[in-house]
Write a protein that holds these residues in place. Structure first.
Motif, mmCIF file in Angstrom:
data_model
loop_
_atom_site.group_PDB
_atom_site.id
_atom_site.type_symbol
_atom_site.label_atom_id
_atom_site.label_comp_id
_atom_site.label_asym_id
_atom_site.label_seq_id
_atom_site.Cartn_x
_atom_site.Cartn_y
_atom_site.Cartn_z
ATOM 1 N N GLY A 6 0.809 -1.214 0.000
ATOM 2 C CA GLY A 6 0.000 0.000 0.000
ATOM 3 C C GLY A 6 0.845 1.269 0.000
ATOM 4 N N ILE A 7 0.237 2.354 -0.398
ATOM 5 C CA ILE A 7 0.978 3.611 -0.567
ATOM 6 C C ILE A 7 1.413 4.209 0.771
ATOM 7 N N ALA A 8 0.625 4.017 1.835
ATOM 8 C CA ALA A 8 0.990 4.599 3.133
ATOM 9 C C ALA A 8 2.277 3.956 3.664
ATOM 10 N N GLU A 42 6.068 5.571 4.169
ATOM 11 C CA GLU A 42 6.833 5.465 5.408
ATOM 12 C C GLU A 42 8.244 4.950 5.136
ATOM 13 N N LEU A 43 8.345 3.970 4.255
ATOM 14 C CA LEU A 43 9.660 3.419 3.911
ATOM 15 C C LEU A 43 10.542 4.442 3.214
ATOM 16 N N THR A 44 10.005 5.061 2.176
ATOM 17 C CA THR A 44 10.850 5.896 1.322
ATOM 18 C C THR A 44 11.189 7.239 1.969
ATOM 19 N N TRP A 48 15.881 0.940 9.046
ATOM 20 C CA TRP A 48 15.572 -0.447 8.713
ATOM 21 C C TRP A 48 14.203 -0.824 9.279
ATOM 22 N N LYS A 49 13.413 -1.496 8.460
ATOM 23 C CA LYS A 49 12.136 -2.031 8.914
ATOM 24 C C LYS A 49 12.304 -3.532 9.144
#
Length: 252
Positions: free
Chosen positions: A153-155, A159-161, A167-168
């Motif tokens: 998903g875009i949310a 958050e990642l980018t 690190w996730k």
């Protein structure tokens, strides 16, 4: 001279594709082209019903794009073509009529996250944290975004980018839907992937092919979109910010 490879092996209707590069399993354009060729070839091979995608070792699944090659890019077309390499791998995985099962062992960065997301099913080990670091070097995960957003998903993509140094955890990634299972170590992950592929391999290839088309429904626009995304990266990789940042990484 540094050696890298992509090799494939077919046993009992299961093809295992393994890639390796001495620099954290990163991808120069030559290796991206070879991966595309192998995926297309296996997709048309009647002996193959399931494809396993894995990398050599258990420290880093893939560090994404080759920084060494990024540093050599001096013109827009060359940059666009390099990033189309990742786009075309994802498009090949999408159009391949066989299920692709990812064995994700070790950390995953940038384009490597795109590869993991383009798998139809992914199992990971406890070390398979992910990071989208592109913004920190002045570009963005443009061509891999559709594959990643399709899964998380875009949310979660945002958050990642927008946190390119963070690190996730594999647990976070599983919760978002990119990993299906997390195994305690690399050996357990490889075993689980093999068993999963063996279980799938007895099913109808026609039914699996039709299912895969449903997994990727709504992505007919990807070839055109990825051209535009590769143009974004091809332009930004020429910026002073990116060149200076990449040189700092190389000198460290």
């Amino acid at each position: 001279m540094e050696t890298y490879y992509i090799k494939s092996d077919i046993r009992n209707n299961i093809a295992t594709v393994e890639f390796h590069h001495p620099k954290s399993n990163s991808f120069p354009s030559t290796q991206l082209r070879e991966l595309i060729r192998i995926i297309n070839e296996l997709g048309q091979n009647d002996e193959v019903k399931i494809i396993i995608l894995k990398s050599e070792g258990d420290k880093v699944f893939s560090a994404g794009a080759s920084f060494d090659e990024l540093l050599t890019i001096s013109e827009f077309e060359t940059g666009k073509n390099f990033f189309m390499g990742f786009a075309n791998v994802i498009l090949a995985m999408r159009s391949c009529p066989k299920f692709i099962v990812g064995c994700i062992t070790g950390k995953v960065v940038g384009g490597g996250v795109g590869l993991a997301a383009a798998c139809d099913y992914a199992l990971a080990d406890v070390n398979a944290s992910i990071r989208l670091s592109e913004l920190s070097i002045g570009i963005g995960p443009f061509v891999i975004e559709p594959a990643i957003t399709r899964k998380i998903g875009i949310a979660s993509f945002s958050e990642l980018t927008m946190n390119p140094t963070e690190w996730k955890s594999p647990e976070w990634v599983k919760e978002k839907g990119l990993y299906s299972h997390i195994l305690p170590d690399a050996a357990s992950c490889e075993k689980a992937v093999q068993e999963f592929a063996e279980n799938l391999s007895v099913y109808s290839l026609e039914a699996m092919r039709d299912l895969k088309s449903i997994f990727w429904q709504g992505t007919e626009h990807l070839p055109e979109l990825m051209q535009k995304r590769a143009e974004m990266s091809g332009r930004l990789v020429l910026s002073d910010f990116t060149k200076e940042t990449l040189n700092k990484f190389k000198s460290n």
